[in-house]
Design a protein around this motif. Sequence first.
Motif, PDB file in Angstrom:
ATOM      1  N   ALA A  53       3.921  -0.559  -4.543  1.00 39.94           N
ATOM      2  CA  ALA A  53       5.019  -0.497  -5.207  1.00 39.94           C
ATOM      3  C   ALA A  53       5.365  -0.494  -6.601  1.00 39.94           C
ATOM      4  O   ALA A  53       6.439  -0.063  -7.209  1.00 39.94           O
ATOM      5  CB  ALA A  53       6.019  -1.325  -4.377  1.00 39.94           C
ATOM      6  N   VAL A  54       4.573  -1.090  -7.227  1.00 40.72           N
ATOM      7  CA  VAL A  54       4.720  -1.409  -8.640  1.00 40.72           C
ATOM      8  C   VAL A  54       3.792  -0.889  -9.628  1.00 40.72           C
ATOM      9  O   VAL A  54       3.575  -0.760 -10.819  1.00 40.72           O
ATOM     10  CB  VAL A  54       4.779  -2.865  -9.039  1.00 40.72           C
ATOM     11  N   ALA A  55       2.848   0.010  -9.040  1.00 41.36           N
ATOM     12  CA  ALA A  55       1.662   0.530  -9.764  1.00 41.36           C
ATOM     13  C   ALA A  55       1.975   1.445 -10.974  1.00 41.36           C
ATOM     14  O   ALA A  55       1.426   1.608 -11.695  1.00 41.36           O
ATOM     15  CB  ALA A  55       0.919   1.299  -8.651  1.00 41.36           C
ATOM     16  N   ALA A  56       3.328   2.285 -10.914  1.00 43.35           N
ATOM     17  CA  ALA A  56       3.664   3.013 -11.745  1.00 43.35           C
ATOM     18  C   ALA A  56       3.955   2.435 -13.087  1.00 43.35           C
ATOM     19  O   ALA A  56       4.118   2.991 -14.136  1.00 43.35           O
ATOM     20  CB  ALA A  56       4.626   4.070 -11.329  1.00 43.35           C
ATOM     21  N   THR A  57       4.288   1.080 -12.935  1.00 42.21           N
ATOM     22  CA  THR A  57       4.758   0.228 -14.305  1.00 42.21           C
ATOM     23  C   THR A  57       3.385  -0.279 -14.688  1.00 42.21           C
ATOM     24  O   THR A  57       2.448  -0.897 -14.022  1.00 42.21           O
ATOM     25  CB  THR A  57       5.688  -0.732 -13.877  1.00 42.21           C
TER      26      THR A  57
ATOM     27  N   ASP B  37       0.920  -1.407   0.017  1.00 42.51           N
ATOM     28  CA  ASP B  37      -0.065  -0.046   0.025  1.00 42.51           C
ATOM     29  C   ASP B  37       0.742   1.369  -0.214  1.00 42.51           C
ATOM     30  O   ASP B  37       0.244   2.396   0.352  1.00 42.51           O
ATOM     31  CB  ASP B  37      -1.066  -0.078   1.234  1.00 42.51           C
ATOM     32  N   THR B  38       2.201   1.196  -0.315  1.00 45.57           N
ATOM     33  CA  THR B  38       3.018   2.506  -0.279  1.00 45.57           C
ATOM     34  C   THR B  38       3.941   2.192  -1.539  1.00 45.57           C
ATOM     35  O   THR B  38       4.624   1.252  -1.567  1.00 45.57           O
ATOM     36  CB  THR B  38       3.948   2.395   0.846  1.00 45.57           C
ATOM     37  N   ALA B  39       4.097   3.306  -2.241  1.00 52.78           N
ATOM     38  CA  ALA B  39       4.839   3.435  -3.355  1.00 52.78           C
ATOM     39  C   ALA B  39       6.219   3.854  -3.016  1.00 52.78           C
ATOM     40  O   ALA B  39       6.338   4.516  -1.790  1.00 52.78           O
ATOM     41  CB  ALA B  39       4.266   4.314  -4.446  1.00 52.78           C
ATOM     42  N   ASP B  40       7.145   3.396  -3.784  1.00 47.77           N
ATOM     43  CA  ASP B  40       8.728   4.352  -3.420  1.00 47.77           C
ATOM     44  C   ASP B  40       9.093   3.623  -1.983  1.00 47.77           C
ATOM     45  O   ASP B  40       9.776   4.477  -1.191  1.00 47.77           O
ATOM     46  CB  ASP B  40       8.758   5.713  -3.264  1.00 47.77           C
ATOM     47  N   VAL B  41       8.866   2.237  -1.601  1.00 50.50           N
ATOM     48  CA  VAL B  41       9.459   1.889  -0.474  1.00 50.50           C
ATOM     49  C   VAL B  41      10.978   1.592  -0.587  1.00 50.50           C
ATOM     50  O   VAL B  41      11.467   0.808  -1.503  1.00 50.50           O
ATOM     51  CB  VAL B  41       8.911   0.613   0.195  1.00 50.50           C
ATOM     52  N   VAL B  42      11.833   2.322  -0.034  1.00 52.00           N
ATOM     53  CA  VAL B  42      13.441   1.989  -0.414  1.00 52.00           C
ATOM     54  C   VAL B  42      14.121   1.578   1.082  1.00 52.00           C
ATOM     55  O   VAL B  42      13.779   1.972   2.155  1.00 52.00           O
ATOM     56  CB  VAL B  42      13.846   3.734  -0.533  1.00 52.00           C
ATOM     57  N   ASP B  43      15.027   0.732   0.888  1.00 51.60           N
ATOM     58  CA  ASP B  43      16.001   0.278   1.845  1.00 51.60           C
ATOM     59  C   ASP B  43      17.212   0.839   1.546  1.00 51.60           C
ATOM     60  O   ASP B  43      18.091   0.622   0.788  1.00 51.60           O
ATOM     61  CB  ASP B  43      16.151  -1.244   1.916  1.00 51.60           C
ATOM     62  N   PRO B  44      17.738   1.916   2.299  1.00 57.39           N
ATOM     63  CA  PRO B  44      18.927   2.675   1.884  1.00 57.39           C
ATOM     64  C   PRO B  44      20.122   2.177   2.770  1.00 57.39           C
ATOM     65  O   PRO B  44      21.304   2.578   2.644  1.00 57.39           O
ATOM     66  CB  PRO B  44      18.790   4.001   2.613  1.00 57.39           C
ATOM     67  N   VAL B  45      20.182   0.689   3.349  1.00 55.82           N
ATOM     68  CA  VAL B  45      21.056   0.446   4.231  1.00 55.82           C
ATOM     69  C   VAL B  45      21.671  -1.225   3.938  1.00 55.82           C
ATOM     70  O   VAL B  45      22.939  -1.370   3.818  1.00 55.82           O
ATOM     71  CB  VAL B  45      20.558   0.129   5.715  1.00 55.82           C
ATOM     72  N   THR B  46      20.800  -1.781   3.430  1.00 56.01           N
ATOM     73  CA  THR B  46      21.172  -3.390   3.050  1.00 56.01           C
ATOM     74  C   THR B  46      22.134  -3.376   1.777  1.00 56.01           C
ATOM     75  O   THR B  46      21.793  -2.627   0.886  1.00 56.01           O
ATOM     76  CB  THR B  46      20.083  -4.146   2.938  1.00 56.01           C
TER      77      THR B  46
END
Length: 172
Positions: free
Chosen positions: A104-108, A25-34
Amino acid sequence: MAAAGVTATLKHFPGLGRVRGNTDDTADVVDPVTTAGDDQVTAFAGTLAAADAPPMVMTSSATYGRIDPTAPAAFSPVVVRELLRGTLGFTGPVISDDLGNAAAVAATPVGERAIRFLAAGGTLVLTVAPTTFPAMLEAVEERSAADPAFAATVDAAVRTALLAKAEAGLLD
């Protein structure tokens, strides 16, 4: 689970422990650490090696900035082909997280979601929205007809899925 004849799916590769937001339910979910060598990633390798029966692996739909900042994991050849299949040596089925309704993939575009997942090295496209399936199938068929290399990728995915089903006794 293997002893009971159930094929497990490990999820969500390369891990969701450090993200904020739910990819459903959220777009642009990013993991900046792994990173590729992170404990969160290598935990998958240990679990795969210790499995009594070959599991499946589900990809995350988050983007991992220190692994491949250009695409969600499900669409990333770096995550699927290089890291999961290459570095970790996983040869079994890779299943997507939901590619039908997930924000998260809705823009594609819908059909492109299936194409990008398979092209990244995925095996089984998952959609929780049955209405998206025809567009996904049509896009994969059209791309396969126009691109022999992509058709070979799809054939390899089908082979991987069928071999896993045979090993699980599902084709008897």
